[in-house]
Design a protein around this motif. Structure first.
Motif, PDB file in Angstrom:
ATOM      1  N   UNK A 380       0.805  -1.221   0.000  1.00 61.22           N
ATOM      2  CA  UNK A 380       0.000   0.000   0.000  1.00 61.22           C
ATOM      3  C   UNK A 380       0.838   1.272   0.000  1.00 61.22           C
ATOM      4  N   UNK A 381       1.860   1.308   0.874  1.00 59.03           N
ATOM      5  CA  UNK A 381       2.632   2.553   0.948  1.00 59.03           C
ATOM      6  C   UNK A 381       3.654   2.651  -0.175  1.00 59.03           C
ATOM      7  N   UNK A 387      -4.378   0.125  -8.599  1.00 63.17           N
ATOM      8  CA  UNK A 387      -5.023   1.238  -9.294  1.00 63.17           C
ATOM      9  C   UNK A 387      -6.518   0.942  -9.451  1.00 63.17           C
ATOM     10  N   UNK A 388      -7.361   1.850  -9.061  1.00 59.52           N
ATOM     11  CA  UNK A 388      -8.817   1.720  -9.160  1.00 59.52           C
ATOM     12  C   UNK A 388      -9.354   0.421  -8.568  1.00 59.52           C
ATOM     13  N   UNK A 389      -8.945   0.102  -7.389  1.00 62.53           N
ATOM     14  CA  UNK A 389      -9.504  -1.107  -6.790  1.00 62.53           C
ATOM     15  C   UNK A 389      -8.846  -1.438  -5.479  1.00 62.53           C
ATOM     16  N   UNK A 390      -9.131  -2.660  -5.016  1.00 64.00           N
ATOM     17  CA  UNK A 390      -8.577  -3.076  -3.735  1.00 64.00           C
ATOM     18  C   UNK A 390      -7.733  -4.332  -3.916  1.00 64.00           C
ATOM     19  N   UNK A 404      -1.547 -14.907  -0.381  1.00 62.22           N
ATOM     20  CA  UNK A 404      -1.889 -14.383   0.935  1.00 62.22           C
ATOM     21  C   UNK A 404      -3.068 -13.425   0.773  1.00 62.22           C
ATOM     22  N   UNK A 405      -4.151 -13.642   1.515  1.00 64.23           N
ATOM     23  CA  UNK A 405      -5.315 -12.784   1.342  1.00 64.23           C
ATOM     24  C   UNK A 405      -5.081 -11.393   1.940  1.00 64.23           C
ATOM     25  N   UNK A 406      -5.860 -10.429   1.468  1.00 64.86           N
ATOM     26  CA  UNK A 406      -5.712  -9.051   1.927  1.00 64.86           C
ATOM     27  C   UNK A 406      -5.842  -8.956   3.447  1.00 64.86           C
ATOM     28  N   UNK A 407      -6.640  -9.860   4.032  1.00 62.76           N
ATOM     29  CA  UNK A 407      -6.848  -9.794   5.481  1.00 62.76           C
ATOM     30  C   UNK A 407      -5.559 -10.061   6.265  1.00 62.76           C
ATOM     31  N   UNK A 435      -9.281  -7.331  -6.954  1.00 63.24           N
ATOM     32  CA  UNK A 435     -10.497  -8.088  -6.665  1.00 63.24           C
ATOM     33  C   UNK A 435     -11.076  -8.830  -7.861  1.00 63.24           C
ATOM     34  N   UNK A 436     -10.663  -8.433  -9.051  1.00 60.04           N
ATOM     35  CA  UNK A 436     -11.210  -9.108 -10.233  1.00 60.04           C
ATOM     36  C   UNK A 436     -10.523 -10.449 -10.514  1.00 60.04           C
ATOM     37  N   UNK A 437      -9.451 -10.701  -9.792  1.00 60.41           N
ATOM     38  CA  UNK A 437      -8.675 -11.908 -10.077  1.00 60.41           C
ATOM     39  C   UNK A 437      -9.395 -13.164  -9.602  1.00 60.41           C
TER      40      UNK A 437
END
Lengths: 544, 182, 238
Positions: A380-381, A387-390, A404-407, A435-437
């Protein structure tokens, strides 16, 4: 050559260098975007404007921000230009004397740079990799001199042990322990091998180190050779890295010329020569026993360990085999001391690690960060997020690693934490997914890779990877049932536990980690009810 | 107790397993006392697979649409289904056409490339069942309760498998006499 | 010579140092399934059928290349090992085209025997039906790649005992196959001495004598060990 002479070479080089150095990246990535054209125009403008007395255009190695290449940096003025075209060149030179350049200006203070800690890459992007004098000018080869003249072999190993450095090829085996083992093995003939067969999809750390600072790797190897008592070394580079090979060849030649490689190095009884071996494109040759067979001229097949290469390696002699990045850490460790290195990182993972940050992320490129930094800080940093998503997941460790999941982004990056959550450090590939993956497709992608790269020697890996690939395809085609998932899990377990080498043992990791964290995705792909199937009967049901 | 309702089904195979079944000779008489053969190409003339079958021996691989329909029907109406012989268990010889690829390639090879005269692809919808693209063993299509390999399974193997089942016990499918392929 | 004591499946044994776990087990009358192992040639630990569990060692090790050591506590037949072995044999069957019913080696096939040994009554993995070649260019022998399990016994026997090195492995992954010469038709490879050792070594019906038909293939497996013994230990009779 003695230390004074070595320092004289450095001093002479520093004096010759101009106060304003315009660094233009000439690594593979930037070259692909025509950085050589940029460099040529920079040089021409310099000549036309007669600025040669104070401005010098230097082709340098990788600066890291590969996604925005070609990069041009003027350190004296703290300027960084991104995505430079040959047409921008003239304005960049003109801007040195004031005015504005037409190229986009980057921020050298961006977290992408500021959060880094550079040991392996300390001079990457700052020196010309094709000139040994530039390496010597920044203190290069002094650590080798120090090892040979001030330290005994066992003291050298002690420094490495004290540093806590672990193998950067992915295994994380303590480097000092490995060196000590080879050093203690009986036998006159020992070898040092540098594993530069980097093959993980999305990984280009070693290529960058070799292209940007080949002497650092040679120096690390020479120190290792001195420590373990070897007089011959090999660098096994994959043929897909022609620029790295070219620069290594040049570097070896230059080092030989100065007597830094060859016989009686630095006027000592220590001899060391290095040869390059070029891999023919098999991923499995990154596995150490396969790599050794390949150097010997055989088919690159792994063999069972033990015996480990430290006991019985190249030509059946004790052999030290380390990865590019591991060797590149050595000069700094000898220069600053093992205790200094051990002060960086976490309790069990010391020092820094280079990562290739790629995928769905704003800032693509190479970073070197201290161990223990969290994935979130990196992604993130430094990476600037998706870009345009999470972020959905981060894949580390390539085909041997996991997703590894975002959590779990707050997990610190160190060997043990990553293994605990079902992934691994690997050689340093870090692929960010948005998230589209589709995670099932990601698992299948890595399995397709392993299926194609397994050497075929042992059955679990040869046949298991194909079966796993087929099951994943069946799931993606919405033809699978819950039974298939169970079967897939059994297969993963078997391949992991029974395969001969690391390739097979870790091949199920991408599947297992996605099944662990993204099971829902698998389940939604199942077909509702098995066509025509009724539950299995029992013998008792016949007579009842 | 009612008699056990036994069926045998013949899919893509050579009928050798059924022949081996007939090799049970006088035991067949004993068998007839314990079971009603409700569907079988060698012991009944019924065309439609009946309901409430207790045990079914399925010979042959699933090679065409008719095989597929019959197998699915049989599975739905049978309590205990046995994959009977190597073709059912592994696709065996009928499966060897899979190496050539899809049904179309196979048909072309047989009826066009290797034919001397009257080159013609067979196509009689409703009369000649269409080939499936891939010949599959029975358990790839439906759940199977017991596997009895063999090409064919010997009469002794059939006896040792079926006899305990009639008592409601599972035979032990182990060792050379029971599970050797071929 | 020194002797070590160890446990295999709970039985205490005294075994000569340097012995492999596989040989130690044989000595103790414990059978461990093998496929790529053949007496008389070097072991490669490739088939993974002879894996055993050793207390305190976190991974399973191939018994054919692992030497006994003092105090080892070895298990050769845990449920997990048996399950893995069955899966491995299933994968071998589903990987090639093994049609026992029409094979020369029917009744004389190590793969067929292994299926019985591991209790494989069917394969849980779909058969892949790969398209593979048959080479019958050699005047006396043939190789049917459909039946090849890539144990590389032919490669080793030809290299190590006959000294001809006609065989080798080419390609990767599912495409891996044994080749003669530099992937030339066998009949055109001058290095081949037509000694037939590869035929004796092949565990399946892959390498066969021409003219034999279904279930006619027999082999003399011990011949290879005998040759090695004769050469190395001057034992000319058996």
């Amino acid at each position: 050559m003695d230390l004074a002479e070595l320092r004289e070479i450095g001093e002479k080089e520093r004096t010759a260098q101009k106060p304003i150095r315009v660094h233009c990246c000439t690594s593979t990535g930037c070259q692909a975007a025509n950085s050589l054209g940029v460099k040529k125009n920079l040089e021409n403008t310099c000549k036309e404007k007669k600025m040669g007395d104070r401005v010098q255009v230097v082709g340098v190695g990788c600066m890291g921000f590969c996604g925005r290449g070609p990069l041009v940096q003027i350190e004296a003025q703290n300027k960084l230009y991104e995505e430079v075209t040959p047409d921008d060149a003239a304005s960049i030179i003109e801007a040195i004397a004031g005015g504005t350049a037409s190229a986009a200006e980057g921020d050298p203070e961006h977290p992408f740079f500021a959060r880094q800690m550079r040991i392996v890459r300390e001079t990457s992007g700052k020196i010309d990799p094709e000139r040994i004098e530039e390496y010597i000018a920044v203190g290069g080869y002094e650590p080798l001199y120090k090892a040979i003249h001030d330290l005994t072999p066992s003291e050298t190993i002690d420094e490495v042990s004290k540093s806590g450095l672990r193998g950067r090829g992915g295994g994380g085996y303590p480097t000092g322990l490995k060196w000590a083992t080879v050093a203690k093995m009986p036998g006159q003939q020992k070898y040092v091998i540098c594993n530069a067969d980097e093959g993980d999809p999305g990984a280009f750390m070693d290529r960058s180190v070799l292209e940007s600072d080949p002497h650092r790797v040679l120096e690390g190897m020479a120190i290792a050779a001195y420590a373990i008592g070897a007089s011959e070394g090999y660098i096994y580079v994959r043929a897909e890295y022609p620029l790295a090979i070219e620069r290594l060849q040049k570097a070896i030649k230059q080092a030989k010329k100065y007597g830094i490689l060859g016989s009686q190095i630095f006027d000592s009884p220590f001899d060391f020569k290095i040869e390059i071996r070029i891999g023919a494109g098999a991923f499995v040759c990154g596995e150490e026993t396969a790599l050794i067979q390949s150097i010997e001229g055989g088919r690159g097949n792994p063999r069972p360990r033990p015996p480990y290469p430290a006991q019985e390696g190249l030509w059946k002699s004790p052999t030290l085999i380390n990865n590019v990045e591991t060797f590149a850490n050595i000069p700094a460790i000898i220069r600053e001391g093992g205790a200094w290195y051990a002060g960086i990182g976490t309790e069990k993972s010391k020092g820094t690690k280079v990562f290739a940050l790629t995928g769905q992320i704003r800032n693509n490129g190479l970073i070197e960060v201290p161990m223990g930094i969290t994935l979130r800080e990196i992604v993130e940093e430094m990476g600037g997020g998706v870009p345009n998503g999470k972020v959905k997941a981060v894949q580390t460790g390539g085909p041997s690693g996991g997703c590894i999941p975002a959590s779990l982004l707050d997990t610190p990056v160190d060997y043990d934490s990553l293994v605990k959550i079902g992934s691994m450090m690997g050689s340093g590939g870090m692929v960010v997914m948005d998230e589209k993956t589709s995670m099932v497709e990601v698992a299948r992608f890595y399995m397709e890779f392993c299926r194609g790269e397994t050497c075929g020697k042992c059955i679990p890996c040869r046949a298991g990877t194909v079966q796993m690939y087929q099951m994943l395809t069946k799931i993606l085609n919405r033809e699978a049932t819950l039974q298939d998932i169970v079967k897939l899990e059994q297969l993963c377990d078997m391949v992991k536990n029974t395969s001969l080498c690391g390739l097979g043992m870790t091949a199920p990791n991408p599947v297992m980690s996605t099944l662990r964290y993204f099971r829902e995705e698998y389940l939604t792909l199942l077909k509702d009810s098995p066509n025509g199937k009724v539950p299995a009967g029992t013998a008792a049901s016949i007579t009842s | 107790m009612d008699k056990i309702r036994l069926a045998t089904v013949w899919l893509g195979g050579c009928s050798g397993c059924h022949m081996s079944f007939l090799d049970l000779d006088e035991w067949l008489i004993e068998l007839a006392e314990k079971v009603d053969i409700v569907f079988s190409p060698v012991a009944s003339d019924i065309k439609e697979y009946p309901e409430n079958v207790d045990v079914c021996l399925v010979e042959g691989a699933v090679a065409n649409e008719e095989n597929m329909e019959l197998l699915i029907e049989a599975r739905k109406r049978t309590k205990f289904l046995i994959s009977f012989g190597d073709c059912a268990v592994t696709a065996n010889v009928p499966g060897m056409r899979n190496m050539l690829g899809k049904a179309e390639t196979v048909l072309k090879r047989c009826y066009l490339e290797l034919s001397d005269e009257t080159r013609q692809l067979p196509h009689f919808p409703g009369i000649v069942p269409e080939l499936l693209d891939r010949v599959r063993p029975v358990h790839e299509v439906v759940d199977v309760d017991l596997f009895m390999p063999g090409c064919p399974p010997s009469a002794q193997r059939i006896l040792a498998t079926v006899e305990p089942l009639l008592r409601g016990e599972l035979p032990e499918m182990k060792g050379r006499p029971m599970i050797k392929f071929g | 010579m020194s002797v070590v004591t160890l446990k295999i499946n709970g039985v205490d044994l005294a075994i000569e140092e340097g012995t492999t776990i596989l040989d130690a087990s044989k000595e103790a009358g414990i059978r461990i399934p093998t496929l790529c192992h053949l007496n008389g040639i070097t072991d490669v630990g490739a088939c993974r059928l002879c894996l055993v569990e050793i207390a305190g060692v976190n991974k399973m090790l191939p018994s054919c290349v692992t030497q006994v050591a003092e105090g080892m506590d070895i298990t050769t037949d845990s449920d997990r090992l048996q399950e893995y072995r069955r899966m491995i044999v299933e994968m071998l069957f589903s990987e090639g085209n093994h049609v026992c019913a029409v094979c020369v080696a029917n009744e004389n096939c190590e793969l067929q025997d292994l299926a019985i040994e591991v209790g494989m009554d069917h394969s849980r993995f779909p058969y892949r039906f790969p398209e593979r070649e048959i080479d019958i260019s050699h005047p006396q022998f043939g190789i049917d790649h459909n039946r090849c399990v890539l144990c590389t016994r032919c490669v080793r026997v030809c290299d190590e005992i006959e000294g001809a090195h006609v065989w080798d492995v080419a390609f990767r992954g599912a495409a891996a196959k044994v080749v003669t010469g530099l992937n030339q038709p066998w009949g055109t490879v001058d290095a081949c001495t037509s000694c037939g050792k590869c035929v004796e070594a092949c565990p399946t019906g892959s390498i066969f004598r021409k003219g034999s038909t279904v279930a006619e293939m027999t082999r003399d497996r011990n011949k290879l060990e005998f040759i090695v013994n004769a050469r190395e230990n001057k034992q000319w009779t058996r």
